[in-house]
Write an enzyme that holds these catalytic residues in place. Structure first.
Site, PDB file in Angstrom:
ATOM      1  N   GLU A  41       0.869  -1.164   0.000  1.00 22.56           N
ATOM      2  CA  GLU A  41       0.000   0.000   0.000  1.00 22.56           C
ATOM      3  C   GLU A  41       0.913   1.223   0.000  1.00 22.56           C
ATOM      4  O   GLU A  41       1.793   1.335   0.857  1.00 22.56           O
ATOM      5  CB  GLU A  41      -0.880  -0.001   1.264  1.00 22.56           C
ATOM      6  CG  GLU A  41      -1.891   1.102   1.208  1.00 22.56           C
ATOM      7  CD  GLU A  41      -2.752   1.224   2.462  1.00 22.56           C
ATOM      8  OE1 GLU A  41      -2.763   0.312   3.301  1.00 22.56           O
ATOM      9  OE2 GLU A  41      -3.414   2.272   2.573  1.00 22.56           O
ATOM     10  N   ARG A 268       5.110 -12.718   9.684  1.00 29.17           N
ATOM     11  CA  ARG A 268       5.812 -11.506   9.292  1.00 29.17           C
ATOM     12  C   ARG A 268       7.158 -11.439  10.002  1.00 29.17           C
ATOM     13  O   ARG A 268       7.363 -12.029  11.052  1.00 29.17           O
ATOM     14  CB  ARG A 268       4.977 -10.259   9.561  1.00 29.17           C
ATOM     15  CG  ARG A 268       4.653  -9.953  10.993  1.00 29.17           C
ATOM     16  CD  ARG A 268       3.997  -8.570  11.120  1.00 29.17           C
ATOM     17  NE  ARG A 268       2.951  -8.322  10.135  1.00 29.17           N
ATOM     18  CZ  ARG A 268       2.865  -7.215   9.390  1.00 29.17           C
ATOM     19  NH1 ARG A 268       3.759  -6.248   9.511  1.00 29.17           N
ATOM     20  NH2 ARG A 268       1.903  -7.053   8.545  1.00 29.17           N
ATOM     21  N   LYS A 278       4.191   0.838   9.782  1.00 25.10           N
ATOM     22  CA  LYS A 278       4.333   2.072   9.002  1.00 25.10           C
ATOM     23  C   LYS A 278       3.797   3.270   9.775  1.00 25.10           C
ATOM     24  O   LYS A 278       4.304   4.373   9.640  1.00 25.10           O
ATOM     25  CB  LYS A 278       3.603   1.934   7.667  1.00 25.10           C
ATOM     26  CG  LYS A 278       4.462   1.261   6.613  1.00 25.10           C
ATOM     27  CD  LYS A 278       3.842   1.369   5.246  1.00 25.10           C
ATOM     28  CE  LYS A 278       2.993   0.160   4.990  1.00 25.10           C
ATOM     29  NZ  LYS A 278       2.476   0.080   3.620  1.00 25.10           N
TER      30      LYS A 278
END
Ligand code: ATP
Ligand code: MG
Length: 563
Positions: A41, A268, A278
């Site tokens: 994204e 992850r 983020k």
């Protein structure tokens, strides 16, 4: 033969994703195609966790002669910016990967997604809800308690069509209405409780401009984008496992097909002493805890690049970490190990003194200069040799001289001898101090018979790096330490957050003296400073004003802990 027997010695075992792919290839699924994607994204810069995902997705495509798409999941116009898109393109390329065809964008599918939303309405599988976001949340129930049906769930197809059209035409404000899939308000999977699929957002999109004021939800765009691109293996992180039934529901209810992108989840990457979300990274940038997304202390790919990491070191790191099915935390020391391992053989070794102490060689002629030959990298003869000027005044590290040394201190001490790397043996004769009793200069004598490479048999214990004082260049050197004090940055006192955990000494600047050959060093050039670590020319460096970043020290705590 079992697959174990087939394995050649030294051949790495398959990870669980490769096993799935090889099984699919054996059974002829998807006509033998392997097509993966990396779907960022564009709402921030990529970090080392994304690098892991990039290496995995592009790596699988390479290994199985397949393709890998780069697709921007750009469904949220409010948070997305072209700057992020550009940085992502640059980072993926820099890591050494080439996407298939051209960069793809979820926004390329807005027309198709809109048409699919209309189809769901026509099929009685979606409805416009007038409840507020708070009401919808309150009516969702809990994992153990079913949700409440929306009072708007039984609107007619015609009414829903008309309302959705009006939403599209900008007749409502943000949040006033939302389009929801009609699935099951009592499903144990919360994601199936009539999830929102389209929302109103009067915001300009970085690609579609003002064409739309309604945008598909990420969950309504992601699986469909995979489908439209012919993705065979949709690799993502564990938190999406619970979304998988929803993605499957959409495909089943939108298209008639046997083909389905197969979603595979892996754990992850987490690193100690590092934040990776983020949102948190953006806060560090916005609130100026660091100097931008590419600050060398950031775990972003651009930060690591600026710090001096090579693409190979990051790819090796991703390989070493492997893929896991359960969450874990990797020691950041492994990343540092990988960059040392890569740079050790590749980069020249040069002399730099970070904390200079002047040495005057009293029996060396005042105006004499001689050029001493030195190997560029003893690990690789092909890197050749260079010459370094030597003169009466040189600098060594302050820490390499001690007036009152402890035992086993093999560096320069009063009356003691050391060898200057590639040069002579010198002996400390006299110490000069200022009024505050600090040592300002050390006077030494040198033994002309001991030039490096001569047949002098004299040996001394310590060898020091040095630079000629008259020839050395000034350089600003930025020494980095971990950005966070605690292994887990979120491990803080009550009422505090990760920001209170920032290491106040994560950046220290020193004025160094470096050998004159570095004058022509270019931005991103990498060096080993003898005995000190790996360093990289920073982009702030200009002719006449050299700036270096320390990538890592030479000390390797990771190997010691993990022999
Ligand atoms: P964040 O949660 O930090 O905002 P994100 O996961 O939402 O990040 P995306 O841009 O959606 O960021 O991520 C793109 C891809 O990178 C996704 O497939 C995601 O699963 C993967 N990814 C993100 N973070 C990691 C990580 N730490 N380790 C491995 N893969 C990751
Ligand atoms: Mg995401």
């Amino acid at each position: 033969m079992s697959s174990k027997e087939e394995e050649k010695p030294g051949k790495k075992a398959l990870n669980f994703i490769e096993e799935i792919i090889e099984e699919d290839l054996r059974t002829g699924k998807n006509e033998g195609r392997v097509h993966t994607r990396f779907p960022p994204e564009p709402n921030g810069y990529l970090h080392i966790g994304h690098a892991k995902s990039i290496c995995l997705n592009f790596g699988l495509a390479e290994k199985y002669n397949g393709l890998c798409n780069l697709r921007f999941d750009d469904t949220n116009p409010a948070k997305e910016e072209v700057e992020y898109v550009d940085s992502i393109l640059e980072d993926v390329k820099w890591l050494g990967f080439q996407w298939h065809d051209k960069p793809y964008y979820a926004s390329d599918y807005f027309d198709q997604l809109y048409a699919w939303a209309v189809k769901l309405i026509l099929d009685g599988k979606a409805y416009v809800d007038d409840q507020t976001a708070e009401e919808i949340a309150a009516n969702r129930g809990t994992p153990t308690r079913p949700g409440n049906e929306s009072p708007f769930k039984n609107r007619s197809v015609e009414e829903n069509l008309q309302l959705f059209e009006q939403m599209k035409n900008g007749e409502y404000k943000d949040g006033e209405k939302v389009l929801r899939a009609k699935i099951d308000m009592s499903s144990p999977n919360m994601h199936l409780r009539d999830p929102a699929i389209y929302r109103i957002k009067h915001a300009e999109h970085h690609r579609t401009g003002n064409k739309w004021c309604i945008y598909p939800m990420y969950d309504f765009a992601h699986g469909e984008s995979d489908y439209l691109e012919g993705i065979t293996h949709s690799v993502c992180t564990l938190e999406f496992e619970v979304h998988r039934p929803l993605y499957d529901w959409f495909i089943s209810n939108l298209v008639e097909t046997e083909y389905r992108p197969r979603q595979i989840e892996f754990a992850r990457l987490n690193l100690n002493y590092t934040v990776m979300s983020k949102r948190k990274l953006l806060t560090l940038v916005k609130e100026k805890y660091v100097n931008g997304w590419d600050d060398p202390r950031m775990p972003t790919i651009s930060g690591l690049r600026r710090r001096g990491f090579s693409p190979e070191s990051i790819r090796n790191f991703a390989e070493k970490v492997g893929v896991a099915k359960r969450d874990n935390v990797i020691d950041v020391g492994l990343l540092e190990f990988c960059v040392r391992e890569d740079l050790n053989r590749k980069v020249p070794r040069v002399m730099a003194v970070l904390d200079p102490l002047k040495i005057v060689i009293i029996n060396y002629p005042v105006d004499q200069v001689e050029y001493l030959e030195i190997e560029n990298n003893p690990e690789d003869e092909k890197m050749g040799k260079r010459e370094m000027p030597f003169s009466r005044e040189i600098y060594i590290e302050k820490a390499d001289f001690m007036e009152d040394p402890p035992k086993k201190y093999f560096r320069l001490i009063p009356g003691g001898e050391v060898r200057l790397k590639a040069g002579y043996i010198i002996k400390c004769e006299n110490i000069i101090k200022n009024d505050a009793a600090d040592v300002t200069e050390v006077h030494c004598s040198y033994d002309p018979e001991t030039k490096s490479g001569s047949d002098s048999s004299r040996k001394v214990k310590g060898t020091l790096h040095w630079v000629s004082a008259t020839h050395a260049l000034d350089a600003e050197v930025r020494l980095y330490d971990r950005l966070f004090l605690n292994e887990n940055p979120d491990d803080v006192d009550e009422g505090m957050d990760y920001k209170s955990n920032i290491n106040p000494e994560s950046l220290r600047m020193v004025h160094a003296k470096v050998e004159p050959g570095l004058e022509s060093a270019q931005v991103l050039d990498k060096f080993q400073f003898q005995r000190l670590g790996y360093f990289c020319v920073d982009m702030d460096s200009k002719p006449g004003k050299l700036v270096f970043n320390r990538t890592v020290t030479l000390r390797d705590s990771w190997v010691k802990k993990n022999p």
